[in-house]
Write an enzyme that holds these catalytic residues in place. Structure first.
Site, PDB file in Angstrom:
ATOM      1  N   LYS A 279       0.846  -1.212   0.000  1.00 42.87           N
ATOM      2  CA  LYS A 279       0.000   0.000   0.000  1.00 42.87           C
ATOM      3  C   LYS A 279       0.871   1.249   0.000  1.00 42.87           C
ATOM      4  CE  LYS A 279      -4.496  -0.236  -0.051  1.00 42.87           C
ATOM      5  NZ  LYS A 279      -5.342  -1.172   0.565  1.00 42.87           N
TER       6      LYS A 279
ATOM      7  N   LYS B 125       0.498 -12.612 -10.498  1.00 42.69           N
ATOM      8  CA  LYS B 125      -0.346 -13.347  -9.537  1.00 42.69           C
ATOM      9  C   LYS B 125      -1.801 -12.866  -9.607  1.00 42.69           C
ATOM     10  CE  LYS B 125      -1.271 -13.948  -4.718  1.00 42.69           C
ATOM     11  NZ  LYS B 125      -2.236 -13.003  -4.251  1.00 42.69           N
TER      12      LYS B 125
ATOM     13  N   LYS C 136      -7.754 -10.183  -6.515  1.00 37.88           N
ATOM     14  CA  LYS C 136      -8.902  -9.269  -6.684  1.00 37.88           C
ATOM     15  C   LYS C 136      -8.425  -7.837  -6.846  1.00 37.88           C
ATOM     16  CE  LYS C 136     -11.359 -12.170  -3.610  1.00 37.88           C
ATOM     17  NZ  LYS C 136     -10.958 -12.343  -2.220  1.00 37.88           N
TER      18      LYS C 136
HETATM   19  P1  ADP Z   1      -7.137 -11.942  -3.166  1.00 40.14           P
HETATM   20  O1  ADP Z   1      -5.625 -11.833  -3.259  1.00 40.14           O
HETATM   21  O2  ADP Z   1      -7.743 -12.069  -4.504  1.00 40.14           O
HETATM   22  O3  ADP Z   1      -7.768 -10.834  -2.347  1.00 40.14           O
HETATM   23  P2  ADP Z   1      -7.496 -13.548  -0.828  1.00 40.14           P
HETATM   24  O4  ADP Z   1      -6.399 -12.737  -0.216  1.00 40.14           O
HETATM   25  O5  ADP Z   1      -8.887 -13.349  -0.313  1.00 40.14           O
HETATM   26  O6  ADP Z   1      -7.446 -13.284  -2.403  1.00 40.14           O
HETATM   27  O7  ADP Z   1      -7.085 -15.068  -0.746  1.00 40.14           O
HETATM   28  C1  ADP Z   1      -7.872 -16.135  -0.258  1.00 40.14           C
HETATM   29  C2  ADP Z   1      -7.075 -17.420  -0.371  1.00 40.14           C
HETATM   30  O8  ADP Z   1      -6.760 -17.669  -1.749  1.00 40.14           O
HETATM   31  C3  ADP Z   1      -5.730 -17.377   0.364  1.00 40.14           C
HETATM   32  O9  ADP Z   1      -5.453 -18.643   0.940  1.00 40.14           O
HETATM   33  C4  ADP Z   1      -4.742 -17.081  -0.716  1.00 40.14           C
HETATM   34  O10 ADP Z   1      -3.454 -17.576  -0.434  1.00 40.14           O
HETATM   35  C5  ADP Z   1      -5.355 -17.808  -1.913  1.00 40.14           C
HETATM   36  N1  ADP Z   1      -4.961 -17.149  -3.169  1.00 40.14           N
HETATM   37  C6  ADP Z   1      -5.304 -15.904  -3.575  1.00 40.14           C
HETATM   38  N2  ADP Z   1      -4.781 -15.615  -4.781  1.00 40.14           N
HETATM   39  C7  ADP Z   1      -4.058 -16.707  -5.149  1.00 40.14           C
HETATM   40  C8  ADP Z   1      -3.274 -17.043  -6.307  1.00 40.14           C
HETATM   41  N3  ADP Z   1      -3.143 -16.207  -7.343  1.00 40.14           N
HETATM   42  N4  ADP Z   1      -2.681 -18.252  -6.339  1.00 40.14           N
HETATM   43  C9  ADP Z   1      -2.824 -19.133  -5.313  1.00 40.14           C
HETATM   44  N5  ADP Z   1      -3.537 -18.879  -4.199  1.00 40.14           N
HETATM   45  C10 ADP Z   1      -4.160 -17.688  -4.103  1.00 40.14           C
END
Ligand code: ADP
Ligand code: TRP
Length: 332
Positions: free
Chosen positions: A111, A191, A194
């Site tokens: 951030k 990667k 969201k």
């Molecule tokens: P985002 O990064 O989209 O906000 P979250 O932080 O809510 O997603 O992640 C929820 C779960 O999904 C966590 O266990 C996270 O490690 C997994 N996750 C999120 N993005 C990925 C990715 N690109 N590859 C593998 N695992 C992921």
């Protein structure tokens, strides 16, 4: 053994969430472990202040989890806000957490690097996550690799509390990562996340899915040219869904030429249709029964709170937090 994991309700769930986290949560249900999966709505407050959106995303995550195969009779599925003691534990843990430990937080540093002003909630996000984990005395936390640092912080705080208490008040959790799908690429090859606007939603279908897959960035090689599957984002995604045999066959077609990125995207869409077909149907059905889903969450919340209560009782007692309230909802 106690397994626990959580997902933030901050938008549509995507393939990264599925392969990094949800799929292994569903698979682990068949083990004799006690499992807890929750919707991390307090965490989402660090980025969402629209009550209607947060409530809708929270119910959506529950529906998606259930549609993808989580069985509320085999595990406890609950809303983080149904265990408000978590925030109490987070406060206690924050008094063990050096500011310098939080300053190393990846999400916080990102951030700052983007020139944004993080709120204190984002700064202390890992402490709340540690509270989620420790309050259920979790042994194993199955997550994507991006969560490594947060689990490390939870371990660190648990050790600090135990050291101070001179006894094992907190269980030290272990992270668990998947081999295949620990880092799922998004449409831009980075990667999938969201916050990066590069997601492929798990439940996109038909034209909308085709449109999203159409935005996956590839090189500009023509149809007839030989292509390198290993460096192609479409192929990396195909590998997540396809059997080894099918993946080899597609890799061969890439190398041979005469197979365009349009073909590969079409193959990916077919693989997704196959893989998520039944889950989509279950999701359509669950979406028409939000009250049933709320009932499951209510039951899960009660279970989770029951589990958290004796732990909090021990913490309060140890730290001398006197209370005059003896009502059963807050006392073990
Ligand atoms: P985002 O990064 O989209 O906000 P979250 O932080 O809510 O997603 O992640 C929820 C779960 O999904 C966590 O266990 C996270 O490690 C997994 N996750 C999120 N993005 C990925 C990715 N690109 N590859 C593998 N695992 C992921
Ligand atoms: N930080 C996690 C994520 O963004 C979500 C989360 C909150 C979590 N509390 C947790 C994951 C406890 C595992 C355990 O994905």
């Amino acid at each position: 053994m106690i397994t626990l994991s959580g997902i933030q309700p901050s938008g549509q769930l995507h393939l990264g969430n599925y392969f990094g986290a949800i799929r292994q949560h569903v698979e682990r249900q068949t083990t004799p472990d006690e499992s807890f999966y929750f919707i991390a709505n307090y965490h989402s407050l660090t980025s969402i202040h629209e009550g209607d959106s947060l409530a809708k995303y929270s119910l959506d995550v529950a529906i998606d989890y259930l549609a993808l195969g989580l069985d509320a009779t085999k595990c406890t599925l609950y809303l983080q806000s149904d265990v408000p003691e978590t925030t109490e534990l987070a406060w206690i843990l924050s008094t063990f957490s050096p500011v310098s430990l939080m300053e190393k937080g990846v999400a916080y540093k990102d951030k700052i690097a983007q020139g944004l002003t993080p709120n204190i909630g984002l700064f202390t996000y890992p402490i709340l996550q540690a509270a989620d984990i420790l309050i259920m005395q979790s042994n194993v936390v199955p997550v994507g690799e991006d969560q490594k640092q947060n689990i490390e912080i939870a371990r660190d705080l648990a050790q600090k509390v135990n050291h101070s208490a001179q006894k094992e008040l907190c269980t030290i959790p272990e992270p668990m990562f998947v081999e295949k799908g620990a880092n799922v690429p998004g449409t831009d090859g980075k990667k999938m996340s969201k916050s990066s606007g590069n997601t492929i939603p798990i439940f996109a279908e038909g034209k909308a899915l085709k449109k999203t897959l159409g935005t996956i960035v590839t090189d500009s090689k023509g149809l007839d040219e030989s292509k390198d599957p290993e460096s192609c984002t479409v192929y990396r995604l195909i590998q997540l869904f396809a059997t080894d045999e099918k993946a080899d066959e597609i890799a061969e077609a890439y190398r041979a030429g005469g197979y365009g990125y349009g073909h590969a995207k079409q193959a990916l869409q077919e693989l997704m249709d196959d893989h998520f077909g039944e889950a989509r149907e279950r999701r359509h059905d669950l979406s028409t029964r939000p009250d049933d889903v709320m009932d499951l969450l209510r039951e899960g919340g009660r279970n989770a709170r029951k589990k958290a209560a004796p732990f909090m009782e021990a913490m309060r007692e140890h730290f001398g937090l006197l209370t005059t309230d003896t009502s059963p909802s807050v006392r073990a």
